[in-house]
Design a protein around this motif. Structure first.
Motif, PDB file in Angstrom:
ATOM      1  N   ALA A 245      58.592  84.315  55.397  1.00  0.00           N
ATOM      2  CA  ALA A 245      57.507  84.144  56.373  1.00  0.00           C
ATOM      3  C   ALA A 245      56.199  83.787  55.678  1.00  0.00           C
ATOM      4  O   ALA A 245      55.469  82.896  56.126  1.00  0.00           O
ATOM      5  CB  ALA A 245      57.351  85.419  57.192  1.00  0.00           C
ATOM      6  N   ARG A 246      55.904  84.469  54.596  1.00  0.00           N
ATOM      7  CA  ARG A 246      54.676  84.169  53.843  1.00  0.00           C
ATOM      8  C   ARG A 246      54.730  82.754  53.277  1.00  0.00           C
ATOM      9  O   ARG A 246      53.741  82.015  53.314  1.00  0.00           O
ATOM     10  CB  ARG A 246      54.486  85.180  52.712  1.00  0.00           C
ATOM     11  N   HIS A 247      55.896  82.362  52.767  1.00  0.00           N
ATOM     12  CA  HIS A 247      56.066  81.025  52.208  1.00  0.00           C
ATOM     13  C   HIS A 247      55.832  79.957  53.277  1.00  0.00           C
ATOM     14  O   HIS A 247      55.121  78.969  53.049  1.00  0.00           O
ATOM     15  CB  HIS A 247      57.477  80.901  51.623  1.00  0.00           C
ATOM     16  N   LEU A 248      56.399  80.157  54.459  1.00  0.00           N
ATOM     17  CA  LEU A 248      56.237  79.187  55.539  1.00  0.00           C
ATOM     18  C   LEU A 248      54.787  79.129  56.016  1.00  0.00           C
ATOM     19  O   LEU A 248      54.270  78.053  56.348  1.00  0.00           O
ATOM     20  CB  LEU A 248      57.159  79.556  56.705  1.00  0.00           C
ATOM     21  N   ASN A 249      54.132  80.275  56.049  1.00  0.00           N
ATOM     22  CA  ASN A 249      52.726  80.334  56.442  1.00  0.00           C
ATOM     23  C   ASN A 249      51.872  79.500  55.497  1.00  0.00           C
ATOM     24  O   ASN A 249      50.996  78.736  55.925  1.00  0.00           O
ATOM     25  CB  ASN A 249      52.262  81.798  56.418  1.00  0.00           C
ATOM     26  N   LEU A 250      52.135  79.625  54.203  1.00  0.00           N
ATOM     27  CA  LEU A 250      51.403  78.844  53.206  1.00  0.00           C
ATOM     28  C   LEU A 250      51.678  77.351  53.360  1.00  0.00           C
ATOM     29  O   LEU A 250      50.762  76.515  53.233  1.00  0.00           O
ATOM     30  CB  LEU A 250      51.791  79.297  51.790  1.00  0.00           C
ATOM     31  N   LEU A 251      52.932  77.011  53.637  1.00  0.00           N
ATOM     32  CA  LEU A 251      53.293  75.605  53.805  1.00  0.00           C
ATOM     33  C   LEU A 251      52.597  74.996  55.019  1.00  0.00           C
ATOM     34  O   LEU A 251      52.114  73.855  54.964  1.00  0.00           O
ATOM     35  CB  LEU A 251      54.811  75.478  53.932  1.00  0.00           C
ATOM     36  N   ILE A 252      52.538  75.741  56.112  1.00  0.00           N
ATOM     37  CA  ILE A 252      51.844  75.256  57.316  1.00  0.00           C
ATOM     38  C   ILE A 252      50.377  74.974  57.003  1.00  0.00           C
ATOM     39  O   ILE A 252      49.833  73.932  57.378  1.00  0.00           O
ATOM     40  CB  ILE A 252      51.972  76.277  58.463  1.00  0.00           C
ATOM     41  N   ASP A 253      49.730  75.916  56.316  1.00  0.00           N
ATOM     42  CA  ASP A 253      48.331  75.707  55.926  1.00  0.00           C
ATOM     43  C   ASP A 253      48.171  74.445  55.095  1.00  0.00           C
ATOM     44  O   ASP A 253      47.233  73.665  55.297  1.00  0.00           O
ATOM     45  CB  ASP A 253      47.830  76.917  55.126  1.00  0.00           C
ATOM     46  N   GLY A 254      49.090  74.259  54.144  1.00  0.00           N
ATOM     47  CA  GLY A 254      49.014  73.084  53.276  1.00  0.00           C
ATOM     48  C   GLY A 254      49.143  71.790  54.047  1.00  0.00           C
ATOM     49  O   GLY A 254      48.419  70.816  53.771  1.00  0.00           O
ATOM     50  N   ILE A 255      50.039  71.752  55.013  1.00  0.00           N
ATOM     51  CA  ILE A 255      50.212  70.551  55.826  1.00  0.00           C
ATOM     52  C   ILE A 255      48.951  70.269  56.639  1.00  0.00           C
ATOM     53  O   ILE A 255      48.467  69.134  56.706  1.00  0.00           O
ATOM     54  CB  ILE A 255      51.437  70.707  56.749  1.00  0.00           C
ATOM     55  N   TRP A 256      48.389  71.314  57.258  1.00  0.00           N
ATOM     56  CA  TRP A 256      47.166  71.129  58.045  1.00  0.00           C
ATOM     57  C   TRP A 256      46.019  70.623  57.168  1.00  0.00           C
ATOM     58  O   TRP A 256      45.256  69.747  57.588  1.00  0.00           O
ATOM     59  CB  TRP A 256      46.779  72.451  58.719  1.00  0.00           C
ATOM     60  N   VAL A 257      45.910  71.167  55.963  1.00  0.00           N
ATOM     61  CA  VAL A 257      44.841  70.720  55.059  1.00  0.00           C
ATOM     62  C   VAL A 257      45.038  69.261  54.667  1.00  0.00           C
ATOM     63  O   VAL A 257      44.086  68.479  54.637  1.00  0.00           O
ATOM     64  CB  VAL A 257      44.789  71.611  53.801  1.00  0.00           C
ATOM     65  N   ARG A 258      46.253  68.874  54.368  1.00  0.00           N
ATOM     66  CA  ARG A 258      46.527  67.479  53.990  1.00  0.00           C
ATOM     67  C   ARG A 258      46.157  66.518  55.112  1.00  0.00           C
ATOM     68  O   ARG A 258      45.529  65.493  54.892  1.00  0.00           O
ATOM     69  CB  ARG A 258      48.001  67.301  53.631  1.00  0.00           C
ATOM     70  N   VAL A 259      46.564  66.869  56.319  1.00  0.00           N
ATOM     71  CA  VAL A 259      46.267  65.996  57.451  1.00  0.00           C
ATOM     72  C   VAL A 259      44.765  65.994  57.740  1.00  0.00           C
ATOM     73  O   VAL A 259      44.161  64.941  57.952  1.00  0.00           O
ATOM     74  CB  VAL A 259      47.058  66.433  58.696  1.00  0.00           C
ATOM     75  N   GLY A 260      44.161  67.182  57.724  1.00  0.00           N
ATOM     76  CA  GLY A 260      42.729  67.277  57.997  1.00  0.00           C
ATOM     77  C   GLY A 260      41.858  66.629  56.942  1.00  0.00           C
ATOM     78  O   GLY A 260      40.755  66.162  57.225  1.00  0.00           O
ATOM     79  N   SER A 261      42.345  66.570  55.709  1.00  0.00           N
ATOM     80  CA  SER A 261      41.601  65.940  54.613  1.00  0.00           C
ATOM     81  C   SER A 261      41.891  64.446  54.514  1.00  0.00           C
ATOM     82  O   SER A 261      41.378  63.775  53.621  1.00  0.00           O
ATOM     83  CB  SER A 261      41.958  66.610  53.284  1.00  0.00           C
ATOM     84  N   ARG A 262      42.742  63.955  55.401  1.00  0.00           N
ATOM     85  CA  ARG A 262      43.156  62.551  55.419  1.00  0.00           C
ATOM     86  C   ARG A 262      43.874  62.156  54.132  1.00  0.00           C
ATOM     87  O   ARG A 262      43.840  61.001  53.714  1.00  0.00           O
ATOM     88  CB  ARG A 262      41.948  61.634  55.648  1.00  0.00           C
ATOM     89  N   VAL A 263      44.517  63.137  53.511  1.00  0.00           N
ATOM     90  CA  VAL A 263      45.297  62.861  52.309  1.00  0.00           C
ATOM     91  C   VAL A 263      46.624  62.214  52.687  1.00  0.00           C
ATOM     92  O   VAL A 263      47.121  61.325  52.000  1.00  0.00           O
ATOM     93  CB  VAL A 263      45.553  64.167  51.512  1.00  0.00           C
ATOM     94  N   GLU A 264      47.193  62.659  53.803  1.00  0.00           N
ATOM     95  CA  GLU A 264      48.501  62.169  54.215  1.00  0.00           C
ATOM     96  C   GLU A 264      48.569  62.151  55.748  1.00  0.00           C
ATOM     97  O   GLU A 264      48.362  63.182  56.384  1.00  0.00           O
ATOM     98  CB  GLU A 264      49.597  63.070  53.649  1.00  0.00           C
ATOM     99  N   PRO A 265      48.865  60.988  56.351  1.00  0.00           N
ATOM    100  CA  PRO A 265      48.886  60.871  57.818  1.00  0.00           C
ATOM    101  C   PRO A 265      50.200  61.360  58.419  1.00  0.00           C
ATOM    102  O   PRO A 265      50.983  60.594  58.981  1.00  0.00           O
ATOM    103  CB  PRO A 265      48.689  59.371  58.031  1.00  0.00           C
ATOM    104  N   LEU A 266      50.454  62.664  58.339  1.00  0.00           N
ATOM    105  CA  LEU A 266      51.685  63.219  58.884  1.00  0.00           C
ATOM    106  C   LEU A 266      51.562  63.428  60.387  1.00  0.00           C
ATOM    107  O   LEU A 266      50.497  63.779  60.875  1.00  0.00           O
ATOM    108  CB  LEU A 266      51.987  64.561  58.220  1.00  0.00           C
ATOM    109  N   ASP A 267      52.671  63.233  61.100  1.00  0.00           N
ATOM    110  CA  ASP A 267      52.674  63.591  62.513  1.00  0.00           C
ATOM    111  C   ASP A 267      53.479  64.871  62.694  1.00  0.00           C
ATOM    112  O   ASP A 267      54.009  65.433  61.734  1.00  0.00           O
ATOM    113  CB  ASP A 267      53.228  62.454  63.379  1.00  0.00           C
ATOM    114  N   GLY A 268      53.560  65.350  63.936  1.00  0.00           N
ATOM    115  CA  GLY A 268      54.221  66.620  64.191  1.00  0.00           C
ATOM    116  C   GLY A 268      55.685  66.628  63.778  1.00  0.00           C
ATOM    117  O   GLY A 268      56.171  67.574  63.161  1.00  0.00           O
ATOM    118  N   ALA A 269      56.417  65.539  64.103  1.00  0.00           N
ATOM    119  CA  ALA A 269      57.842  65.482  63.786  1.00  0.00           C
ATOM    120  C   ALA A 269      58.079  65.517  62.282  1.00  0.00           C
ATOM    121  O   ALA A 269      58.980  66.217  61.797  1.00  0.00           O
ATOM    122  CB  ALA A 269      58.454  64.222  64.396  1.00  0.00           C
ATOM    123  N   GLN A 270      57.274  64.771  61.523  1.00  0.00           N
ATOM    124  CA  GLN A 270      57.403  64.783  60.065  1.00  0.00           C
ATOM    125  C   GLN A 270      57.117  66.171  59.506  1.00  0.00           C
ATOM    126  O   GLN A 270      57.806  66.648  58.603  1.00  0.00           O
ATOM    127  CB  GLN A 270      56.430  63.775  59.452  1.00  0.00           C
TER     128      GLN A 270
END
Length: 227
Positions: free
Chosen positions: A152-177
């Motif tokens: 659970a902790r690992h997944l929580n960290l991964l979710i944060d990382g994805i949000w940061v990447r998208v919010g920082s415009r580092v990677e244009p991920l969509d929900g499905a990806q």
């Protein structure tokens, strides 16, 4: 009672207006005047409900976290098995109503303020704990309880990382990806026999369809905003 109800509604409206301002102007460009313009009220009305920009931003963080919780509650209503409840938690974090570049960008701006606002720290810490608890509660059906907490902790960290990447415009991920990325990590920890994989696939498809219908309706969006 009625005046308190009106006050609660007004604060929710102003919180949403502040969030829209952060999306449009960034955190630095967000002012009480701009929040008032979006909400259709004067700066004085904003100050009547929030004493300063800091308290308003705290309310915005509460509101964005509340949108995630509301989405998850709605998905839970349709989840009937541990597989479906687990996928409800995942999909709630990446539904397009709250997961897109504009929202992620605003979220990153807000998180930058958290270290400087003790109350916002408390709110965000509670949110992280709630997400981890949601995951751990469902994961315990698949792995031992202690391992469930670690995953659970690992997944929580991964979710944060994805949000940061998208919010920082580092990677244009969509929900499905993003859901696919989380699934890739998740399956490293859970049983992957043919029967289990089939159940996960069916659960993901069902909850994605539910999210597409239930979370995209005008009634749900209006109810979510007014809370």
């Amino acid at each position: 009672m009625r005046s308190r109800s009106i006050r609660t509604i007004r604060r929710a409206e102003l919180s949403m207006a502040a969030f829209e301002a952060v999306v449009l102007y960034g955190l630095r460009g967000t002012t009480l005047e701009k929040v008032g313009e979006i909400a259709g009220v004067s700066k004085g009305v904003v100050l009547h409900h929030f004493k300063d920009k800091g308290s308003l931003l705290e309310a915005v963080i509460r509101r964005t976290n509340g949108m995630l919780s509301t989405s998850l509650v709605e998905l839970y209503r349709h989840a009937e098995t541990p597989y479906e409840r687990l996928w409800a938690v995942i999909i709630a974090n990446f539904h397009e109503s709250i997961f897109n570049q504009a929202v992620c960008q605003a979220w990153v701006s807000l998180m930058a303020e958290v270290p400087h606002n003790r109350e916002s720290q408390r709110v965000q810490t509670a949110n992280y704990a709630r997400v981890a608890s949601n995951f751990a509660h469902e994961l315990k059906h698949f792995v031992p309880r202690e391992e469930a907490r670690t995953i659970a902790r690992h997944l929580n960290l991964l979710i944060d990382g994805i949000w940061v990447r998208v919010g920082s415009r580092v990677e244009p991920l969509d929900g499905a990806q993003s859901i696919g990325d989380l699934e890739y990590e998740l399956m490293k920890f859970l049983p992957t026999d043919e029967k289990s994989l089939a159940k996960h696939k069916a659960a993901r498809e069902k909850m994605e369809n539910v999210a597409r219908i239930a979370l995209g309706t005008r009634a749900f969006l209006e109810n979510s905003i007014s809370r």
